[in-house]
Scaffold this active site. Structure first.
Site: not given
Length: 344
Positions: A150, A242
């Site tokens: 990710c 993120h």
């Protein structure tokens, strides 16, 4: 007619996201859900502790969960989405490929295997041709394709937009949301009023996966990109999204204006889950921000901003939704690419 698909590890966090994305998908029909032995035989409603921000679809809730075994998946399922823990994936995914299933996997096992395509469709769709090498070498009727970590998915599309300037050195510092560790991955006592400057094996994934993704496939083997990459990874108390700080040194001169233009014009694909634009570039110096920008492009877009020149090259920030673009959505997009390329 929709492609019949199965989800391995369907009760976990990424499995739940997969169901959320696949249930309304016009090209895919969920036909099998697998989980651990303790969940097998129960309805999905009974087996899953649902944590996604929408209700369990009624038909899915009534489906019976099976064991994660090729013999328990219907023969007419054409595509398997895997969200298994890597240790489990390493054991069972090859069995599904041997049994003839095409597996689009989010699990970290085998990402760096020489004959396994690691794919972000907008970046390196041509790497899917590695599947022919894989089938020849392993004797599989099925095939295995991986999406990256990710945090890797967050910054590699921005690097892909800058390859024309000659990437030489890249440093990335990540500020990663707690959902990336799974529901039980980080306790509240660890993360509230805190930041954790270490995420096990994460730095290596960013450094190695990025070079594979930006490498060149010559029809027989994949040659990794020669850029130097260093990473430092931090867990922070955001739920999703993120955020990453990136420094890039290039062979050719690279101004913030030229970088912004390259990112904004970087092409999307004609696939349902590929957003347009792929990269949204903010002019504001305080963007992107996880809470405000993680759902751009239905959670599949990359956001960038804060572009500036520094003594260490171009610096910028980028952001992606880690459980959508960075996990479940990436696997679904790879499934769409497999369908587009005639593998299903």
């Amino acid at each position: 007619m929709a492609v019949r698909v199965g989800v391995l590890g369907a009760t976990g966090a990424v499995g739940q996201r997969l169901i959320q994305l696949l249930e309304p998908h016009p090209e895919f029909e969920i036909a099998a859900l697998t989980a651990s032995e303790s969940s097998a035989g129960h309805t999905y409603q009974e087996a899953a502790k649902w944590r996604v921000d929408s209700p369990i679809p009624d038909e899915i809730g009534e489906m019976t969960v099976t064991a994660t075994d090729p013999d328990d998946v219907p023969d007419d399922v054409d595509l398997i989405f895997s969200s298994l823990p890597s240790s489990v994936g390493a054991e069972v995914e090859p069995g599904f490929c041997e049994a003839g299933y095409i597996v689009s996997s989010n699990s970290s096992n085998s990402r760096m295997a020489a004959d396994v395509p690691l794919v972000i469709p907008e970046v390196n769709a041509d790497h899917l041709d590695l599947l022919e090498v894989q089938r020849d070498e392993r004797g599989w009727d099925g095939a295995l394709v991986k999406n990256p970590n990710c945090s890797t998915i967050t910054f590699v599309p921005t690097l892909a937009a800058l390859t024309e300037f000659g990437l030489e050195k890249v440093h990335v510092s990540t500020l990663q949301a707690v959902s990336g560790a799974g529901y039980d991955g980080v306790t509240s006592m660890e993360i509230i009023d805190n930041a954790i400057p270490y995420i096990g094996s994460e730095e290596d994934k960013l450094e190695t996966e990025s070079r594979k993704l930006l490498g060149e496939f010559d029809g027989a083997e994949l040659n990794q990109n020669s850029m130097a990459v260093s990473a430092s990874c931090n867990r922070i108390p955001t739920i999703d999204g993120h955020l990453e700080n990136v420094w890039v040194e290039t062979e050719d001169d690279l101004t913030p204006e030229a970088a912004a233009e390259a990112m904004e014009s970087y092409p999307s694909l004609d696939l349902r889950s590929s957003p347009d634009p792929l990269i949204h570039v903010f002019d504001e110096p305080d963007r992107p921000q996880p809470r405000m920008d993680r759902t751009l492009g239905n959670g599949m877009a990359i956001a960038a901003g804060g572009l500036q020149e520094t003594p260490f090259g171009l610096q910028y920030n980028c952001l992606a939704h880690n459980t959508i673009r960075g996990a479940a959505g990436a696997s679904v997009l790879n499934g769409e690419l497999l369908l587009e390329n005639g593998y299903l």
